[in-house]
Design an enzyme around this catalytic site. Structure first.
Site, short mmCIF file in Angstrom:
data_model
loop_
_atom_site.label_atom_id
_atom_site.label_comp_id
_atom_site.label_asym_id
_atom_site.label_seq_id
_atom_site.Cartn_x
_atom_site.Cartn_y
_atom_site.Cartn_z
N TYR A 92 0.82 -1.21 0.00
CA TYR A 92 0.00 0.00 0.00
C TYR A 92 0.85 1.26 0.00
CZ TYR A 92 -4.22 2.70 1.28
OH TYR A 92 -5.29 3.56 1.30
N SER A 186 1.27 -7.59 1.85
CA SER A 186 0.25 -6.66 2.30
C SER A 186 -0.74 -6.37 1.17
CB SER A 186 0.90 -5.39 2.85
OG SER A 186 -0.05 -4.60 3.53
N ASP A 272 0.15 -8.63 14.14
CA ASP A 272 -0.10 -7.73 13.02
C ASP A 272 -1.46 -7.05 13.19
OD1 ASP A 272 -0.41 -6.41 10.63
OD2 ASP A 272 0.05 -8.14 9.37
#
Length: 321
Positions: A92, A186, A272
């Site tokens: 991201y 991710s 996480d």
């Protein structure tokens, strides 16, 4: 940071309650058909980088809407035949970065294709692909751009770009279309899951700490960005929660995972809070192919396995490609 999600034994059994749209397959079939009405027009321009062991190509191909999308193709020098190919998607906010930042896979003898992410690449790594499509009002970031309609949602364009990136990688004579893997970390892991569900003949799929999974749980179990962008949007746009959830269901990695037809290697980290482990296990447990494994890093946050996971993936992909 302490453990905050479900215990590991419950994670291994966890299933998402994310509702699958009845027209999920029809939506994505139509989306890809529309994209393929545009010529792929994959162009590979050699780049002088100063690197002696690899050759790099600056790639441009037609993604969603025929929009030009950039990438890098890196191959070992003096190769004689089609190479097994790793297509990678970026996390991201990042872009394709610079060629010398992507040397692992070509150094191991693979062709390596890195897709730029449209509209991103101005935070932790540089990008070169604009997103020419606007949206209705959105919270800063990318998660809520066009989020009240699946036709206009930002990730419809990104996931389509991902499918077209695999097609572009396979178009080069030095790549072997029959030996193609996709991977990413991710957000890149989320795109990996989408592409893994949309392309039926991949050899392997390897998402690390994947984002964009199990939206109903992710948007309520963590207050970390980027998932929190959705909550902040709904904080301002009261009464639109159900419409937003209906849109997000078309982009949930859990539903793409249910269509996965290749062996898969996942990874997750139990501390996480950006991509909570329950959301990763939701996609892992939904993955349709019987050959699948998940690496669990008990005391790591969103960095996950980092270089250790790279080593695991290198061994795993070498055995399959």
């Amino acid at each position: 940071m302490a453990l905050f999600d479900l215990p590991l034994d419950e994670l291994r059994a966890y299933r998402s309650a994310s509702p699958e749209p009845a027209d999920f397959d029809a939506f994505w079939t139509k989306t890809l058909q529309e994209a393929r009405e545009h010529e792929l027009d994959a162009r590979f321009e050699p780049v002088v980088t100063g690197l002696r062991t690899v050759q790099v190509y600056d790639v441009t191909f037609a993604g969603f809407g025929g929009h030009p999308v950039k990438g890098w193709l890196t191959v070992p020098v003096s190769v004689d035949g089609p190479l097994p190919t790793v297509v990678e998607f970026i996390g991201y906010g990042g872009g394709r970065a610079l060629p010398h930042q992507h040397l692992l896979w070509a150094s191991a003898g693979f062709a390596h294709f890195v897709m730029d992410t449209r509209g991103q690449g101005s935070t932790w790594s540089v990008g070169d692909t604009p997103d020419p499509v606007g949206s209705a009002p959105a919270f800063p970031g990318f998660m809520t751009r066009g989020v009240e309609d699946p036709e206009s949602y930002y990730y419809r364009r990104v996931f389509t770009d991902g499918v077209r990136a695999v097609e572009a990688a396979r178009a080069h004579p030095l790549t072997d279309a029959s030996r193609t893997a996709v991977t990413g970390i991710s957000q890149g892991g989320g795109v990996t899951l989408a592409v893994g569900g949309l392309i039926s003949d991949l050899t392997a799929v390897a998402p690390d700490v994947p984002f964009l999974c199990d939206f109903p749980r992710a948007t309520t179990v963590t207050d970390q960005n980027p998932y929190r962008e959705i909550g902040n949007y709904l904080k301002a746009h009261r009464g639109r929660t159900e419409r937003v959830r209906e849109t997000l269901a078309y982009f949930d990695g859990v539903h793409f995972a249910a269509r996965g037809r290749a062996p898969a290697l996942f990874s997750t980290a139990l501390e996480d809070q950006t991509c909570p482990p329950s959301t990763v296990f939701a996609a892992f447990n939904a993955w349709a192919h019987e050959e699948k494994a998940i690496e669990v890093y008990e005391f790591n946050d969103h960095e996950g396995g980092g270089p250790h996971q790279e080593a695991v993936k290198l061994r795993w992909l070498t055995n399959r490609l």
